[in-house]
Write an enzyme that holds these catalytic residues in place. Sequence first.
Site, PDB file in Angstrom:
ATOM      1  N   TYR A 152       1.491  -5.221   5.798  1.00 46.94           N
ATOM      2  CA  TYR A 152       0.447  -5.452   4.796  1.00 46.94           C
ATOM      3  C   TYR A 152       0.191  -4.199   3.959  1.00 46.94           C
ATOM      4  O   TYR A 152       0.203  -4.249   2.717  1.00 46.94           O
ATOM      5  CB  TYR A 152      -0.837  -5.889   5.500  1.00 46.94           C
ATOM      6  CG  TYR A 152      -1.985  -6.194   4.578  1.00 46.94           C
ATOM      7  CD1 TYR A 152      -2.029  -7.378   3.860  1.00 46.94           C
ATOM      8  CD2 TYR A 152      -3.049  -5.308   4.442  1.00 46.94           C
ATOM      9  CE1 TYR A 152      -3.092  -7.680   3.020  1.00 46.94           C
ATOM     10  CE2 TYR A 152      -4.116  -5.589   3.606  1.00 46.94           C
ATOM     11  CZ  TYR A 152      -4.134  -6.773   2.896  1.00 46.94           C
ATOM     12  OH  TYR A 152      -5.192  -7.063   2.066  1.00 46.94           O
ATOM     13  N   LYS A 156       0.922  -3.526  -0.116  1.00 43.91           N
ATOM     14  CA  LYS A 156      -0.154  -3.242  -1.071  1.00 43.91           C
ATOM     15  C   LYS A 156       0.072  -1.901  -1.780  1.00 43.91           C
ATOM     16  O   LYS A 156      -0.281  -1.752  -2.958  1.00 43.91           O
ATOM     17  CB  LYS A 156      -1.513  -3.258  -0.359  1.00 43.91           C
ATOM     18  CG  LYS A 156      -1.923  -4.636   0.151  1.00 43.91           C
ATOM     19  CD  LYS A 156      -2.008  -5.667  -0.968  1.00 43.91           C
ATOM     20  CE  LYS A 156      -2.548  -6.998  -0.479  1.00 43.91           C
ATOM     21  NZ  LYS A 156      -2.645  -8.009  -1.549  1.00 43.91           N
TER      22      LYS A 156
END
Length: 231
Positions: A152, A156
Amino acid sequence: MRILITGANRGLGLALSQVGAERGHQILAGVRNIQQSEASLTQSEINKSISLLPLDVTDEESVTSAANTVKENFGTIDAIINNAGVLLERDKQIEDLDLDQMKVTFDVNFFGPIRVVKHFLPLLMMGDRSSIINISSEAGSISNAYAGDYAYASSKTALNMFSQQLNQYVKSKNINVYAIHPGWIKTDMGGVRAPGDPMDTAKGIFDIIEGKREIGSQNVFITYEGQPMPL
């Protein structure tokens, strides 16, 4: 304004769709499954300004078809909110990571927004005050990196870089690009312990789109309240 929102059927995407509709915008709600999304997005008077749009950000043919549909039925758009995202391999140590799940994460969180911008940018360039909002996370900050959330956080960080590059490409065309940290909010991803309300985040994001907040940061990575985030 006419605004495209991906992952619009739940969590922050649903809040963004509802706030946008309440403020009088035409919302193009990108969802993977129309039937499963109708109950949450079209069952009230205010939500009559929400149009469901079949859109899977991991499938370029789906994105191309969605862009063609919007062009044929609406002509132009004024903003893109790349909201669709996943949080996989949450509690995994590096030794135990499933790299296939890493690939899925990047396909949704990083390549998904790229696909959407690639095919919808021509429709956005027809306007005179446009925005591209990529929903990022504080987990994507390199200077505040922590051990964990490898898939994750890395996706990002990559999204933040793409946002910065995209901003350089379109800034002469009066298009604002922001990678926005939405805060820790109560959604399926954020969990019930999260202190934030997705409706508050959605209102802050629309304040940015509508030009109600002055953004002083030179970087595109900001909070939903318009404050700079560390890269």
